[in-house]
Design a protein around this motif. Structure first.
Motif, short mmCIF file in Angstrom:
data_model
loop_
_atom_site.label_atom_id
_atom_site.label_comp_id
_atom_site.label_asym_id
_atom_site.label_seq_id
_atom_site.Cartn_x
_atom_site.Cartn_y
_atom_site.Cartn_z
N THR A 30 0.87 -1.17 0.00
CA THR A 30 0.00 0.00 0.00
C THR A 30 0.91 1.23 0.00
OG1 THR A 30 -1.72 -1.14 1.25
CG2 THR A 30 -1.79 1.26 1.25
N ALA A 31 0.68 2.12 -0.93
CA ALA A 31 1.47 3.34 -1.00
C ALA A 31 1.09 4.28 0.14
CB ALA A 31 1.26 4.04 -2.34
N ILE A 32 2.09 4.98 0.66
CA ILE A 32 1.87 6.01 1.67
C ILE A 32 2.48 7.28 1.09
CG2 ILE A 32 2.34 6.74 4.04
CD1 ILE A 32 2.71 3.70 4.68
N VAL A 33 1.60 8.23 0.75
CA VAL A 33 2.03 9.47 0.10
C VAL A 33 1.92 10.60 1.11
CG1 VAL A 33 1.61 11.06 -1.81
CG2 VAL A 33 1.17 8.61 -2.11
N ASN A 34 3.04 11.24 1.38
CA ASN A 34 3.09 12.33 2.37
C ASN A 34 2.47 11.90 3.71
OD1 ASN A 34 4.40 14.05 0.57
ND2 ASN A 34 2.47 14.85 -0.21
#
Length: 92
Positions: A30-34
């Motif tokens: 799962t991507a974690i952006v900022n």
């Protein structure tokens, strides 16, 4: 313009050892952006060197990854031997 920070939460991994230092890996993440987790899981293809993951790999959804594998299979880029390995693995 500020570049977003990207991290990934690893859910699962498969790997294939290619020599004494390198493995090719597929990671379900799962991507974690900022600092904000995104809702969609992504499939990353990257590699490890001496057991350490080399980051900066692009992430794609699993359907797009399978589409390119099918295109690769149907192309002349890989040998008949490589295609036989793929066929055998799928038909298990």
């Amino acid at each position: 313009m500020i570049k977003p920070t990207m991290k990934y939460k690893l859910h699962d991994r498969i790997s294939q050892n290619v020599d004494n230092a390198y493995d090719i890996v597929f990671d379900k993440c799962t991507a974690i952006v900022n600092g904000v987790p995104q809702k969609d899981e992504q499939l990353l293809m990257r590699y490890t060197k001496n057991g350490k993951t080399i980051n900066n790999a692009p992430a794609f959804n699993e359907i797009d990854m399978m589409k390119i594998i099918v295109k690769l299979y149907n192309s002349t880029l890989i040998s008949a031997e490589a295609k036989a390995v793929l066929r055998k693995g799928i038909n298990k």
